[in-house]
Scaffold this motif. Structure first.
Motif, PDB file in Angstrom:
ATOM      1  N   GLU A  78       0.797  -1.235   0.000  1.00 45.07           N
ATOM      2  CA  GLU A  78       0.000   0.000   0.000  1.00 45.07           C
ATOM      3  C   GLU A  78       0.825   1.279   0.000  1.00 45.07           C
ATOM      4  OE1 GLU A  78      -3.963  -0.651   1.270  1.00 45.07           O
ATOM      5  OE2 GLU A  78      -3.104  -2.013  -0.208  1.00 45.07           O
ATOM      6  N   GLU A  79       2.130   1.180   0.279  1.00 47.39           N
ATOM      7  CA  GLU A  79       2.953   2.391   0.297  1.00 47.39           C
ATOM      8  C   GLU A  79       3.620   2.567  -1.057  1.00 47.39           C
ATOM      9  OE1 GLU A  79       5.798   2.399   3.461  1.00 47.39           O
ATOM     10  OE2 GLU A  79       4.247   2.115   4.981  1.00 47.39           O
ATOM     11  N   LEU A  80       3.498   3.772  -1.612  1.00 46.19           N
ATOM     12  CA  LEU A  80       4.127   4.059  -2.893  1.00 46.19           C
ATOM     13  C   LEU A  80       5.539   4.576  -2.624  1.00 46.19           C
ATOM     14  CD1 LEU A  80       3.575   4.086  -5.910  1.00 46.19           C
ATOM     15  CD2 LEU A  80       2.824   6.455  -5.680  1.00 46.19           C
ATOM     16  N   TRP A  81       6.544   3.836  -3.106  1.00 41.43           N
ATOM     17  CA  TRP A  81       7.928   4.217  -2.838  1.00 41.43           C
ATOM     18  C   TRP A  81       8.550   4.965  -4.005  1.00 41.43           C
ATOM     19  CZ3 TRP A  81       9.944  -0.869  -0.094  1.00 41.43           C
ATOM     20  CH2 TRP A  81       9.427  -0.883   1.208  1.00 41.43           C
ATOM     21  N   GLN A  82       8.157   4.579  -5.194  1.00 40.16           N
ATOM     22  CA  GLN A  82       8.645   5.323  -6.356  1.00 40.16           C
ATOM     23  C   GLN A  82       7.572   5.314  -7.425  1.00 40.16           C
ATOM     24  OE1 GLN A  82      12.122   3.807  -8.413  1.00 40.16           O
ATOM     25  NE2 GLN A  82      12.224   5.566  -9.753  1.00 40.16           N
ATOM     26  N   ASP A  83       7.348   6.467  -8.028  1.00 36.50           N
ATOM     27  CA  ASP A  83       6.494   6.564  -9.194  1.00 36.50           C
ATOM     28  C   ASP A  83       7.060   7.696 -10.032  1.00 36.50           C
ATOM     29  OD1 ASP A  83       4.625   6.722 -11.114  1.00 36.50           O
ATOM     30  OD2 ASP A  83       2.896   6.975  -9.796  1.00 36.50           O
ATOM     31  N   SER A  84       7.921   7.326 -10.969  1.00 37.08           N
ATOM     32  CA  SER A  84       8.659   8.353 -11.709  1.00 37.08           C
ATOM     33  C   SER A  84       7.717   9.229 -12.523  1.00 37.08           C
ATOM     34  CB  SER A  84       9.703   7.707 -12.610  1.00 37.08           C
ATOM     35  OG  SER A  84       9.101   6.747 -13.447  1.00 37.08           O
ATOM     36  N   SER A  85       6.549   8.686 -12.927  1.00 31.88           N
ATOM     37  CA  SER A  85       5.645   9.497 -13.737  1.00 31.88           C
ATOM     38  C   SER A  85       5.037  10.624 -12.908  1.00 31.88           C
ATOM     39  CB  SER A  85       4.548   8.632 -14.339  1.00 31.88           C
ATOM     40  OG  SER A  85       3.795   8.040 -13.306  1.00 31.88           O
ATOM     41  N   ALA A  86       5.034  10.468 -11.586  1.00 28.17           N
ATOM     42  CA  ALA A  86       4.528  11.532 -10.719  1.00 28.17           C
ATOM     43  C   ALA A  86       5.677  12.237 -10.007  1.00 28.17           C
ATOM     44  CB  ALA A  86       3.544  10.965  -9.704  1.00 28.17           C
ATOM     45  N   GLY A  87       6.906  11.909 -10.387  1.00 30.05           N
ATOM     46  CA  GLY A  87       8.072  12.533  -9.761  1.00 30.05           C
ATOM     47  C   GLY A  87       8.231  12.155  -8.298  1.00 30.05           C
ATOM     48  N   HIS A  88       7.748  10.959  -7.948  1.00 37.46           N
ATOM     49  CA  HIS A  88       7.746  10.560  -6.544  1.00 37.46           C
ATOM     50  C   HIS A  88       8.873   9.567  -6.269  1.00 37.46           C
ATOM     51  CE1 HIS A  88       5.991   9.543  -2.654  1.00 37.46           C
ATOM     52  NE2 HIS A  88       6.092   8.262  -2.977  1.00 37.46           N
ATOM     53  N   PHE A  89       9.698   9.867  -5.284  1.00 31.34           N
ATOM     54  CA  PHE A  89      10.782   8.946  -4.934  1.00 31.34           C
ATOM     55  C   PHE A  89      11.112   9.082  -3.451  1.00 31.34           C
ATOM     56  CE2 PHE A  89      15.263   7.820  -4.332  1.00 31.34           C
ATOM     57  CZ  PHE A  89      15.298   6.573  -4.920  1.00 31.34           C
ATOM     58  N   LEU A  90      10.988   7.993  -2.721  1.00 36.20           N
ATOM     59  CA  LEU A  90      11.362   8.021  -1.310  1.00 36.20           C
ATOM     60  C   LEU A  90      12.798   7.526  -1.168  1.00 36.20           C
ATOM     61  CD1 LEU A  90       8.359   6.647   0.784  1.00 36.20           C
ATOM     62  CD2 LEU A  90       9.004   8.998   0.326  1.00 36.20           C
ATOM     63  N   ALA A  91      13.578   8.220  -0.335  1.00 39.43           N
ATOM     64  CA  ALA A  91      14.960   7.785  -0.097  1.00 39.43           C
ATOM     65  C   ALA A  91      14.950   6.536   0.782  1.00 39.43           C
ATOM     66  CB  ALA A  91      15.749   8.902   0.577  1.00 39.43           C
ATOM     67  N   ALA A  92      16.083   5.858   0.801  1.00 41.09           N
ATOM     68  CA  ALA A  92      16.176   4.578   1.501  1.00 41.09           C
ATOM     69  C   ALA A  92      15.724   4.680   2.957  1.00 41.09           C
ATOM     70  CB  ALA A  92      17.607   4.053   1.429  1.00 41.09           C
ATOM     71  N   HIS A  93      16.133   5.747   3.641  1.00 41.81           N
ATOM     72  CA  HIS A  93      15.809   5.806   5.074  1.00 41.81           C
ATOM     73  C   HIS A  93      14.329   6.085   5.325  1.00 41.81           C
ATOM     74  CE1 HIS A  93      16.741  10.082   4.173  1.00 41.81           C
ATOM     75  NE2 HIS A  93      15.833  10.327   5.099  1.00 41.81           N
ATOM     76  N   GLN A  94      13.607   6.428   4.249  1.00 38.46           N
ATOM     77  CA  GLN A  94      12.166   6.664   4.421  1.00 38.46           C
ATOM     78  C   GLN A  94      11.341   5.423   4.091  1.00 38.46           C
ATOM     79  OE1 GLN A  94      12.557   9.921   1.618  1.00 38.46           O
ATOM     80  NE2 GLN A  94      11.738  11.334   3.148  1.00 38.46           N
ATOM     81  N   ARG A  95      12.012   4.373   3.590  1.00 46.08           N
ATOM     82  CA  ARG A  95      11.297   3.144   3.227  1.00 46.08           C
ATOM     83  C   ARG A  95      11.505   2.114   4.332  1.00 46.08           C
ATOM     84  NH1 ARG A  95      12.567   2.345  -3.252  1.00 46.08           N
ATOM     85  NH2 ARG A  95      12.371   4.536  -3.802  1.00 46.08           N
TER      86      ARG A  95
END
Lengths: 403, 222
Positions: A86-103
């Motif tokens: 349920e958690e979105l960690w990366q979605d390049s089409s929306a410019g979304h990227f969580l860094a390692a320490h946030q995952r």
């Protein structure tokens, strides 16, 4: 369940790229789709459900570690979609990227990457910074006992054996209660005996874990032994995902068959189909073989075919053959190797010529039939086990005119 | 024994270390973990004091900090006095001259930390700042100690740059190395010998300490 073949702008699934795998983005596990051209080309799609262990298998340089690093957040591919429980960690089409320490990931590194200046328990506690000190220390102790390390809490990593270091690494990865557990070649740094013990321990531990587990390995045997699903990666492309037995018996292409270490891989032409008998006939170097019904390949078409070595049967040598066997062939044992529980024989066929078929058989069967190098034998290729694949040029196959 | 000179040298070394430590940490870590166009040129520039005769560096500083240049005049107006032949001028010169001694050990120390360790930190939910404090600093500790010791000891014994930029004003720019030279010139070998001995022992002790720190951490963590 919603299946997508097109994933937002720019992530159209082009099935002619040979990677028409679908991504389930609403599932409870991990959904991964990665595309990039640099620094190494990637075209990767796979799902791993909760409680499932998926082995990412491929030769060295196939991009396994890069895929793992993308899931962790240590690598950002040009186009990527990574969703975990349920958690979105990366979605390049929306410019979304969580860094390692946030995952919330648990990662066991290839050489474990234990903090050398901290003791075993301090290593685990580093993952538990969100807990109060006392609770963190108690919980760390409990996890270490779960991986059979009670009594070694205050040892520094360098004073622990390879197997013990691996357990600390596993404990540290699990301490954070990760949403996905990632294992990067976790058995490559220990000896064979320790490895077998760690396999058992991991299988045991797995039963208590509910998150998806992704194992990266180049060892097919290891992957088949431990994982529920294999995902075959070759030159950065995921070629096939399925249970180990299914991928071994029904590879989608000759490349996958070769990556699965398939010995009996040949080229033939489809002759005809017989739906009534559920059989397909193929002509292989002048010999007509009966295969399972596989109507996707039209008569006259050139195909690759394979048979697993366990589907090659030996005719009992000291009894008259009743002559009614499936796909009978005769030949001479060119090489004969005895392993602990089974024997491997390579049969140089009389017809077709210049062809070697590899078979495995239980050791007692080989003994009872006095199998040995140079012996004349008769074998059958089980029609059930003959699997057809689209034609592709086989490496080392000198004959162009195959039938 | 010129106690004033020894004290001044200690003060100069202390000031240099205090200013250079943060510069060394930032620059050393930056060079260790980043690749950029022209990195070799930057590193060469920073390493130049290693090979340049101290008098050459001193000469350029004397020229550029003196009131013949725009920079020199600006500094003079800002500080109220010229930087040459002053303690502040010596500090500036020492900082420049010791850049490689501070940066290089720290850079090597950060480079020696396996990338996976920092990544493992991130996988333990550590922010980059926390990875720096909890993983990088403890592991690069021997390199940092070595940078401090080298900078301190090297400043203590520096002669050419100090003479060029500072001259030999007692209590202001007359450091112990200058004082030794001064005493030898005056045929006062007794004073020169005792001051030299103090410097020798001090240098030995500090270097030995920095090796000991390195050995201890290696034995402990491997």
């Amino acid at each position: 369940m919603r299946w997508v073949t097109i994933l937002r702008d720019g992530m159209v699934d082009d099935s002619n790229a040979g990677n028409a795998m679908r991504l389930d983005i609403d599932g409870q596990g991990v959904a991964v789709r990665l595309r990039q051209a640099k620094p190494i080309p990637l075209d990767v799609t796979f799902n791993c459900q909760k409680g499932e262990m998926l082995a990412l298998v491929g030769p060295s340089g196939s991009g396994k570690t890069t895929v793992l690093r993308s899931i962790v957040g240590l690598h950002q591919s040009e186009q990527g979609f990574v969703k975990c429980q349920e958690e979105l960690w990366q979605d390049s089409s929306a410019g979304h990227f969580l860094a390692a320490h946030q995952r919330k990931v648990g990662m066991v590194f290839q050489n474990y990457a234990l903090f050398p200046h901290l003791t075993a328990i301090q290593n685990v506690q580093e993952s538990l910074a969100h807990l109060p000190k006392q609770a963190g220390s108690e919980y760390a102790k409990e996890i270490l006992s779960r991986v059979h390390l009670s009594g070694l809490e205050d040892r520094y990593p360098k004073t622990l054996s390879g197997g013990q270091q691996q357990r600390v690494a596993v404990a540290r990865a699990l301490a954070r209660e990760p949403k996905v557990l990632l294992l990067d070649e976790p058995f490559s740094a220990v000896d064979q005996v320790t490895r077998r013990r760690l396999y058992r321990e991991l299988a045991e531990l797995r039963r208590t874990l509910s998150m998806p587990i992704i194992l990266v390995t180049h060892d097919l045997e290891e992957a088949t032994l431990l994982a529920d699903k294999l995902c075959i990666l070759h030159k950065g492309v995921t070629l096939q995902t399925g249970t180990p037995l299914d991928v071994a018996a029904h590879p989608v292409s000759a490349t996958v068959a070769r990556l699965m270490d398939q010995q009996n891989l040949f080229v033939a032409h489809v002759v005809s189909h017989n739906p009534q008998a559920q059989k397909t006939l193929i002509r292989w170097r002048g010999v007509v073989l009966e295969a399972n019904y596989q109507p996707d390949y039209l008569p006259g078409v050139k195909v690759c075919w394979m048979i697993q070595s366990a589907n090659v049967l030996l005719h009992r040598r000291h009894r008259p053959s009743n002559g009614e066997r499936e796909n009978p062939l005769s030949g001479i044992v060119a090489s004969y190797t005895v392993l602990s529980e089974y024997a491997i024989a390579q049969i140089a066929c009389d017809a077709p010529e210049n062809v070697v078929i590899t078979m495995t058989l239980p050791i007692h069967v080989a003994r009872r039939n006095d199998l040995g190098q140079g012996e004349q034998v008769k074998i059958s290729l089980l029609a059930e086990g003959i699997h057809l694949m689209p034609f592709e040029k086989l490496r080392g196959d000198k004959s162009i005119n195959v039938d | 024994m010129d106690w004033e000179a020894l004290l001044l040298s200690m003060k100069l070394s202390g000031c240099t270390v205090l200013v250079l430590l943060p510069i060394g940490l930032l620059t050393g870590r930056w060079l260790a973990y980043h690749h950029f166009y022209g990195k070799s040129a930057v590193q060469a520039l920073l390493a130049i004091p290693l090979v340049l005769p101290p008098t050459v560096l001193g000469y350029y500083l004397l020229i550029s900090l003196g009131n013949a240049t725009v920079l020199g005049r600006f500094l003079e107006r800002w500080l109220g006095h010229t930087l040459v032949f002053s303690f502040e001028g010596l500090v500036v010169a020492s900082i420049l001259f010791n850049l490689p001694f501070a940066i290089q050990p720290i850079q090597r120390a950060f480079e020696a930390i396996p990338r996976e360790l920092r990544e493992a930190g991130a996988c333990c939910a550590m922010t980059p700042a926390k990875v720096f404090w909890r993983i990088e600093l403890p592991l690069s500790w021997p390199g940092i100690v070595s940078a401090v010791v080298l900078t301190f000891a090297h400043t203590l014994g520096e002669f050419g740059v100090v003479l060029m930029v500072g001259g030999s004003i007692p209590g202001e720019t007359k450091t112990i190395a200058i004082a030794i030279y001064d005493r030898v010139q005056a045929f006062d070998n007794g004073a020169a010998a005792s001051m030299s001995a103090v410097l020798l022992v001090f240098s030995l002790v500090t270097i030995a300490l920095s090796y000991a720190v390195g050995d201890y951490t290696k034995r402990r963590y491997g």
